[in-house]
Motif scaffolding. Sequence first.
Motif, PDB file in Angstrom:
ATOM      1  N   THR A 173       5.338   3.562   6.076  1.00  0.00           N
ATOM      2  CA  THR A 173       5.583   3.136   4.692  1.00  0.00           C
ATOM      3  C   THR A 173       6.868   2.337   4.549  1.00  0.00           C
ATOM      4  N   GLY A 176       6.282  -0.802   8.032  1.00  0.00           N
ATOM      5  CA  GLY A 176       5.101  -1.637   7.895  1.00  0.00           C
ATOM      6  C   GLY A 176       4.804  -2.418   9.160  1.00  0.00           C
ATOM      7  N   GLN A 178       4.624  -5.474   9.752  1.00  0.00           N
ATOM      8  CA  GLN A 178       5.441  -6.668   9.949  1.00  0.00           C
ATOM      9  C   GLN A 178       6.695  -6.384  10.775  1.00  0.00           C
ATOM     10  N   GLN A 188       6.542 -10.209   3.115  1.00  0.00           N
ATOM     11  CA  GLN A 188       6.947  -8.901   3.659  1.00  0.00           C
ATOM     12  C   GLN A 188       6.348  -7.736   2.874  1.00  0.00           C
ATOM     13  N   TYR A 191       1.287  -5.785   3.142  1.00  0.00           N
ATOM     14  CA  TYR A 191       1.017  -5.002   4.337  1.00  0.00           C
ATOM     15  C   TYR A 191      -0.337  -5.356   4.944  1.00  0.00           C
ATOM     16  N   PHE A 195      -0.984  -6.496   8.673  1.00  0.00           N
ATOM     17  CA  PHE A 195      -1.891  -5.722   9.521  1.00  0.00           C
ATOM     18  C   PHE A 195      -2.890  -6.649  10.219  1.00  0.00           C
ATOM     19  N   SER A 209      -0.368   1.320  13.148  1.00  0.00           N
ATOM     20  CA  SER A 209       0.737   0.895  12.282  1.00  0.00           C
ATOM     21  C   SER A 209       0.535   1.319  10.840  1.00  0.00           C
ATOM     22  N   LEU A 210      -0.732   1.524  10.413  1.00  0.00           N
ATOM     23  CA  LEU A 210      -0.998   1.969   9.042  1.00  0.00           C
ATOM     24  C   LEU A 210      -1.110   3.481   8.946  1.00  0.00           C
ATOM     25  N   ARG A 222      -2.881  -0.286   2.733  1.00  0.00           N
ATOM     26  CA  ARG A 222      -1.586   0.350   2.485  1.00  0.00           C
ATOM     27  C   ARG A 222      -1.320   1.413   3.536  1.00  0.00           C
ATOM     28  N   PRO A 223      -0.078   1.548   4.004  1.00  0.00           N
ATOM     29  CA  PRO A 223       0.242   2.596   4.986  1.00  0.00           C
ATOM     30  C   PRO A 223      -0.037   3.987   4.435  1.00  0.00           C
TER      31      PRO A 223
END
Length: 683
Positions: A173, A176, A178, A188, A191, A195, A209-210, A222-223
């Motif tokens: 969160t 992210g 990036q 930025q 997300y 991704f 990553s999420l 979204r994470p």
Amino acid sequence: MKKKHLTFIILFSIVTSLVLAGEKTRGELPQEHKKWLEEEVVYIISPIERDVFLKLQTDRERELFIQAFWNHRDPTQGTPENEFRKEHYRRISYANYSFGRGVPKPGWKTDRGRIYIILGEPGDIEQIIGETQVYNTEIWFYQGLTRYGLPAGFNLIFFQKDGVGEYILYRPTSDGPQALMTSYLGDQADYLAAFRALKKISPNLARNSLSLIPGESTQAGRPSLSSDILLQNIITVPQKELKDKYAQKFLMYKDIVEVDYTANYIDNESMIRVIRDPSGIDFVHYVVELKRFSVQNYQDKYSTHLIINGLISDLKGKTIYQYEKPISVELTKDELKRITYRPVDFYDMFPLLPGDYKFSFILKNEVSKEFTTFEEDIVISEKDSFPRMSRLILSYRIRQIPSAINQLIPFALGREQIRCQPKRIFHPKESLFVFFQILDMTPDLERRGRLKFEFFKGNALFLETSRTMREYQNRIDFREEFPLQNFPPDYYGLKVTLWDGNQQILSQNENFEITPAAKLPRPWVYSKPLLPLSNPVYPYVLGVQLFNKGKFEEARVKLETAYNNRPDSLLYALNLARVYFVLKKYDEVKQTLISFFKSAKANYDVYFLLGKSHQFLGEFNQAVSFYEKAISHFGVNLNILNSLGECHYRLGNLEEALAAWQKSLEINLNQPEIKKKVESIRN
């Protein structure tokens, strides 16, 4: 002679006010202890343990605490090696060697070092090294840690931010996707776009990553918030299975329990109930269930020796009653095998006068040098015209007491002993026995009264039944049995209410649990019968309690009863003499103690009380004789020197008086009245 070999066998059960003194700040710690606190155990010590450690005053106390700290994490207590401690320091060494190279801090301080020390070696590590579009990255995979409240499997990502320095822990969160790419030029805050860009470079890294939890779906790119919760829970893993109450007990009892025991606190469960005997005496019954019970092995015999100490004080801290009991336990190999992996319960009881008290209990195992304690408030109401209901006792079994036994039995009502455990867990194949007393019930209430039993599952009424008072032959001691085969495993509450028509008079509540387990091992119970109620020990104990409560005339009656039954007991005689002395019955003091004066039983108190009684009767020569004999046998102290000086002064023996008082001042110069008397003689 054969050498005695000790083997400690650990029997596992299925099983606050914190006294804080002399606070130390971390900066005042010696270097070795500061290093231990801030480096070696910084990730695994609980807040309570840290707080206690900082309040210890001496290096000896800190070393003992460190020993206790590791003892309570040892998975195989009683063996020479502490596997937890060994593995912990191995992890620190590995972290320093593997994660400290090329960074300006030791490896244990890095994110990878911290996770490695807390969770240990991961099941798998995927490395992404030397890619031009993503930073150097490691994906650690863990599984099988659900006992700590963690997912069945999860990943942790470490990346080399900006391509240099240490690897830092990735947070979905806040970082992210990036953050993992070397030259991402998109929005930025987007997300999802990041991704998708990362997925083209490294699909597996993009998936993680999420969400760090495999298979978890995420919304609109979204994470996952679950990943943040996972990272927070990992930090608390070292405290998940730790019961740090031992640290509080260490601080409370370090000045009371011998040094050999302080590092070896064992946990317990306890329960106290007050039951009135048919004689009208209130007895405190208690059960202590040990988490661990250690015995020694010698020639196929297994034994241990326990010491129990109980202290009853009033709400002002004044001691009302104190006792000590030795318990010796001997088991054969077969008996030991039968009770291994079962709880071990100790039952006991003692008489107590009405009042509000604090009860402090200590049990010490002299074989293993372990100790356990509990503290609880006790309230015993005076006899009243208004009826009272005792707290409920929930029992899993009833043991019939043979008619030939006339001793007092802990947790007995009539000819039945109540078998109960502090945690109140039952099996559906058992019956639940409910015991309680109703005291001082009026005849009208005995005729009209009705008892209602209500079982609640959650907040909903599960079962209800009632009986009239006329259905009970004994209207003081009540017992009901409820088969549990129709109770599904769950948490329940029981409410017992006494009604007079439509008016509720009294009620008591207790919670219990029905276990889903296939079997529920019941404890091995140590319950030693006490002396019959006709024994003079009971009026003696109550007399001592009355004396300590300042009720001297009532104490005299009880202690005279005890002494008249056992006139050869120095203990009974001394305590009766103390009451006589407070009541200024000095002749009675002399009559009570004179027979012990020339016996081998005579102690300092006998000489001193006889001397003081003669002194207050004006018989100074006799008083001097007793004081001098006390000094010759037991040495000097302030009380006896000052009393001896006073007697000599009254007899006109000024030189002897001066010598006694000067000796007293050598022991304690801060005695203004004695100084005045010395000056008056000198002048």
